[in-house]
Each structure stands twice: as structure tokens, then as C-alpha cells.
Design an enzyme around this catalytic site. Structure first.
Site, PDB file in Angstrom:
ATOM      1  N   HIS A 269       0.831  -1.207   0.000  1.00 31.82           N
ATOM      2  CA  HIS A 269       0.000   0.000   0.000  1.00 31.82           C
ATOM      3  C   HIS A 269       0.870   1.263   0.000  1.00 31.82           C
ATOM      4  CE1 HIS A 269      -3.998  -1.813   0.506  1.00 31.82           C
ATOM      5  NE2 HIS A 269      -3.416  -2.706   1.297  1.00 31.82           N
ATOM      6  N   ASP A 332      -0.822  -5.049   5.954  1.00 33.11           N
ATOM      7  CA  ASP A 332      -1.786  -5.933   5.285  1.00 33.11           C
ATOM      8  C   ASP A 332      -1.556  -5.952   3.786  1.00 33.11           C
ATOM      9  OD1 ASP A 332      -2.613  -3.232   5.093  1.00 33.11           O
ATOM     10  OD2 ASP A 332      -4.627  -3.879   4.536  1.00 33.11           O
ATOM     11  N   GLU A 333      -2.063  -6.975   3.154  1.00 36.15           N
ATOM     12  CA  GLU A 333      -2.115  -7.106   1.694  1.00 36.15           C
ATOM     13  C   GLU A 333      -0.781  -6.797   1.022  1.00 36.15           C
ATOM     14  OE1 GLU A 333      -6.833  -6.306   0.852  1.00 36.15           O
ATOM     15  OE2 GLU A 333      -5.540  -4.539   1.061  1.00 36.15           O
ATOM     16  N   ALA A 334       0.300  -7.254   1.634  1.00 39.04           N
ATOM     17  CA  ALA A 334       1.634  -7.050   1.061  1.00 39.04           C
ATOM     18  C   ALA A 334       1.932  -8.171   0.065  1.00 39.04           C
ATOM     19  CB  ALA A 334       2.674  -6.992   2.174  1.00 39.04           C
TER      20      ALA A 334
END
Length: 527
Positions: A269, A332-334
């Protein structure tokens, strides 16, 4: 002659009744009945109704003793009550009757309070100013909804007689506002803070960076804000907070007894940062600014030392601006970061947070690395999230990591209510009011000890939300339910009782100008 005597008797009775009302007490037989003592959100720990209601009049004073902290809460209360009542409501150190805000030792903790209402007045007692402030929110909800209007209303302003004893279940009762996907001004954030304060939230989590925008000025890396903050989802102009802007948000939140928890999401992100500084990319090439809504495509370059110089500078400057205890590092969401690189990154970054005097908070993917001692993991999975992932979070909890619960299919406020909702997303499913309320944080994640649960937090992501009216429509009526899950004892959680109390909030939101979703699951009063 008989008719004349009756008329005279009636006049005398009216005068006598007027005398009772101006004395501050309201007779139990008055035609206008006060709101029931327990009809507030969050549900209090204990309610003992009884006795004569109190009536706020033009003679009412707000007494605060010699405490400056109580005086600040008293001035806040006066600011709420004066426009609608039209009364002067002086805040004084001495006097008898009226509304008394009292600091005293007792079984209140840092945020609990006791409210006593009767013929002589209303007294709110707490051990600290946060408790007084929360007690004031209860008093506010016990008054008619018209008290929220900014023009003089007819009243009467009755407070039911009895006692409320109250203390929160959890220390973390948070709401997250994503200012990265769409930027919100300082005044718009303040407006949201006031919504949160009414329901006794105590954490404002600001999502300050993402692929679509970097929203906080960093002196040592100025292009983060000037370039990385120059757009938003859909290609709008974006924006960022100067350091003074951010300080003002922190100050205002503190005046409502909310602690600001800033988030810099990493290592994923991060496109806004990568677009601002080419050196942060492994290939040394800055990507273009991004205005879409996809996730998982960006990553800081874990193998470059400049990455950790960047992280150190950002955390140092942000920690210096933030008086609160916590700093959120995302995580998150790496998806574009290998597992080995993710672990390496978190092992390097968490000590930096501690170096600058803050406690790490991360999304629950942090438990895939080794959470720092005292760290908090924010769980955003679903009811149906895989057992392996839940087990990893539970193991971390048993090893001392605190858990903040934000299950996406329960309390993500950007999820659509149903398929007809014009705003929001639906990747976690549709989330109506009952679903968002009807669960127990203490028993939600298998294997997580109840004492590891620090509380709950309601995220409001803004891919589709562009203005305060959008925030209101998605937050209300679900936001108060999250507040109740975080504050009220588990024994008070009952959907049928809650939906009745929730319906009674509708006129208050109308008075406050909150354009809420009129869920068919609630019997709202006619508009």
C-alpha cells in the site's frame, strides 16, 4: 360566583406548577415524560430508575468545583445545551442544585462514571475527566433529541430520576477513517470526531498513507505530501495535512477524549511513496501516481538501506507529533512482498517504533512475522477466514499480543447494507445493522483468550466515499452498535432491546443533520 372561584383556583394551580418547574424539579405527573433512564447507547452497565425527574431551566447552573479539567467538560456541555435551550447555563465553581460535574475517587476506572438524577439536580461523578465526558454524553442522550438543534426549541428539558453506574468493557473502542483513498479536510475530520464522541469512542485511527495518497507532511521527505498527496481515487486533487493541521486534529480529538492513532501502511500500500521517491523502488524507477482501487501491487524495497532511513524519518517525525501511545504500521495485503522479505521488514521496523516511544499496532498479518512485545494486532478477517490464519492470530494472542477486532463482514462500515446500497463495496458481503451488532468480541476468534481482546474498531474505507454525507450514510446506524460492543457488558447485548434503543436515536440524528440509512430491520419513528 362558583365559575369565578373555579377560574381563580385554576389560575393559582398554574402559578404553583410554574413555581415547581422553575425550581429545577419536574413533577412525576407532568404530561411530558422524560426519556427512560436506560434508553441510551451504549447500554450502561447498571441502571436504577426512580424518583422525581430533574428539569433544566433558565436558572440551571453547571457546577464544576475548582477543577480545570471538570471546567473544560462543563464548558463543552454548556456549548451543547445553550443553542437549543436558550438558557445561559453559567459554568461555576460554587452553588447548589443544577448540574454538577464532580471528580472523586471511586470504582470508575479511567473512563467510568456515575450519574445521579433527582429533584435537586443531576450529578456526574468520575475519577477522571474522560469519565465526566462520557457521563455528559449519557446526560445528552437522556434529554429530548431537539437538544441537538442549533436554534431555540420549546423543551421541556427533563432528565429521568435515578442512577446510572457505568464503566467500559474494553479499553480500545476505535473508529478508523481512511483519508488516503479520498482526502478529508481538518474540519471534516473534526465533524466525524464529534459523531464518535457521542457514543463514547476513545480511539481515532487515521489511515494516512496508501497507494492513492500520502496525507501527512514529512519535512525530511517533502515530496511525500506535495507529490504523493496530490491526487486521490478517481483523479481528484487530493490534499495533505500540514504538521499544524495534524496537531489541530490531535488537539480536537483530545478535547473529546479520543486518542489519535496514526497509520503509515507498509511495506505494501505504498505507491504514493514510491511515486514520490524513485530510490524507494528496487529498480530505482518511480511509478506513476495511482488513482484506482486495486490492492497488493506495491512494495517498498526491503533490501535497500534507504528504505529504513525513510521509515526511521517518517516514524520519528510522526511520533513527535503524536502524544498518544500507539503508532500503526499497517502490514496488510503485502502481496508483492515475499514472506521472507515481509518478516525481515517487520523485524527491522518494529524496533524503530519502540525507539521513538510508541507501541506497535499492525493489521493481523503482522502475526505472520514476530510481533514486538506489547504489540497489538488488528484482525480484519471474515467469519469464514481459514482456520490456519485464525490459528496464527490465536497463537500470537496466547503469547501476549493484544487483539483489536475489526472483522470485515461485521464492522467494516464501507460494506454495503444490501445490493441496493449506492455507496460502498461488497467484497466481504452485505452487512446490515443486525449483523454488525449481533456478535460477541470476547468469543469471536477461536483460541484467543478473552483477556487478550483489547476491544473493537470500526474501519471506514473511502474508495467510494467522497464527502461527509457519504461517511454519515455508511457509518449510521452501524457505528453506535460497534460502540456498544466495545463499551457495554456482554450481558446487556440483546438485539431486540438494542433495535428499540437504536430507533430512538433517529430523531437525534435528524436534529444533528446526520443522513443515516433507514434500515428496514429497525422500526424508525416517522419523519
Amino acid at each position: 360566583m362558583r365559575r369565578h372561584r373555579l377560574h381563580l383556583l385554576g389560575s393559582l394551580l398554574l402559578v404553583a406548577a410554574a413555581g415547581v418547574f422553575t425550581s429545577g424539579a419536574a413533577p412525576a405527573s407532568t404530561a411530558v415524560q422524560p426519556r427512560p433512564l436506560g434508553q441510551v447507547i451504549p447500554a450502561p452497565a447498571s441502571v436504577t430508575p426512580g424518583g422525581v425527574p430533574y428539569r433544566i431551566t433558565g436558572d440551571t447552573r453547571i457546577r464544576v468545583g475548582d477543577s480545570r479539567e471538570a471546567q473544560r467538560v462543563g464548558e463543552y456541555l454548556a456549548d451543547v445545551l445553550r443553542p437549543s435551550t436558550g438558557y445561559p447555563l453559567p459554568v461555576t465553581e460554587r452553588g447548589a442544585g443544577g448540574i454538577r460535574l464532580r471528580l472523586a475517587q471511586g470504582p470508575y476506572g479511567a473512563e467510568g462514571y456515575r450519574l445521579d438524577s433527582g429533584r435537586g439536580g443531576v450529578t456526574i461523578t468520575a475519577a477522571g475527566p474522560a469519565g465526566l465526558f462520557h457521563g455528559v454524553q449519557t446526560l445528552r442522550q437522556l434529554l429530548p433529541a431537539a437538544v441537538e438543534r442549533d436554534t431555540v426549541q420549546p423543551g421541556p428539558w427533563l432528565v429521568a430520576g435515578g442512577t446510572v453506574r457505568d464503566i467500559p468493557r474494553y479499553p480500545w473502542r476505535g473508529a478508523m477513517l481512511d483519508v488516503s483513498r479520498h482526502f478529508f479536510t481538518v474540519d471534516e475530520v473534526k465533524r466525524y470526531v464529534d459523531r464518535l464522541a457521542l457514543y463514547k469512542f476513545n480511539k481515532l485511527h487515521l489511515h494516512l498513507s496508501d497507494d492513492q495518497g500520502w496525507r501527512i507532511a514529512i519535512d525530511s521527505w517533502p515530496r511525500l505530501a506535495t507529490h504523493g498527496g496530490s491526487t486521490e481515487v478517481g483523479g481528484g486533487p487530493g490534499g495533505f495535512y500540514t504538521k499544524d493541521d495534524y496537531r489541530e486534529i490531535v488537539r480536537y480529538a483530545a478535547s473529546r477524549h479520543l486518542e489519535v492513532v496514526p497509520e503509515i501502511d507498509m511495506p505494501g500500500h505504498t505507491n504514493a511513496a514510491l511515486a514520490s521517491y524513485a530510490d524507494l523502488n528496487c529498480d530505482g524507477v518511480a511509478p506513476p501516481l495511482y488513482t484506482g482501487t486495486a490492492v497488493g501491487f506495491s512494495s517498498l524495497c526491503v533490501g535497500k538501506e534507504v528504505t529504513y532511513d525513510f521509515v526511521d524519518d517518517v516514524i520519528r517525525e510522526l511520533a513527535a507529533l503524536t502524544p498518544g501511545r500507539y503508532l500503526h504500521i499497517g502490514g496488510d495485503e503485502a502481496h508483492s512482498t515475499s514472506h521472507a522479505d515481509y518478516v525481515t521488514f517487520m523485524d527491522r521496523v518494529q524496533p524503530v517504533v519502540a525507539k521513538y516511544g510508541k507501541t506497535v499496532v499492525g493489521w493481523h498479518q503482522l502475526t505472520g512475522a514476530t510481533p514486538a512485545e506489547g504489540a497489538l494486532a488488528q484482525y480484519w478477517g471474515l467469519d469464514g477466514t481459514g482456520a490456519e490464519e485464525k490459528a496464527r492470530v490465536a497463537k500470537a494472542a496466547r503469547n501476549g499480543t493484544g487483539i483489536v477486532l475489526s472483522p470485515a463482514d461485521r464492522i467494516y462500515l464501507d460494506m454495503k447494507y444490501d445490493r441496493t446500497t449506492p455507496l460502498g463495496l461488497s467484497w466481504a458481503g452485505y452487512v446490515e445493522v443486525k449483523r454488525s451488532y449481533d456478535w460477541d468480541p470476547g468469543a469471536y476468534l477461536p483460541g484467543v483468550p478473552e483477556d487478550a481482546v483489547r476491544g473493537v474498531e470500526a474501519p471506514l474505507w473511502t474508495e467510494t466515499l467522497e464527502n461527509p454525507a457519504h461517511l454519515d450514510h455508511m457509518a449510521f446506524p452501524r457505528l453506535p452498535g460497534v460502540a456498544e460492543l466495545g463499551w457495554s457488558p456482554a450481558a446487556t447485548h440483546d438485539w431486540e432491546d438494542y433495535r428499540t434503543r437504536l430507533a430512538a436515536q433517529g430523531p437525534r440524528w435528524d436534529a444533528l443533520g446526520i443522513g443515516y440509512h433507514r434500515s428496514p430491520q429497525v422500526d424508525w419513528p416517522a419523519q
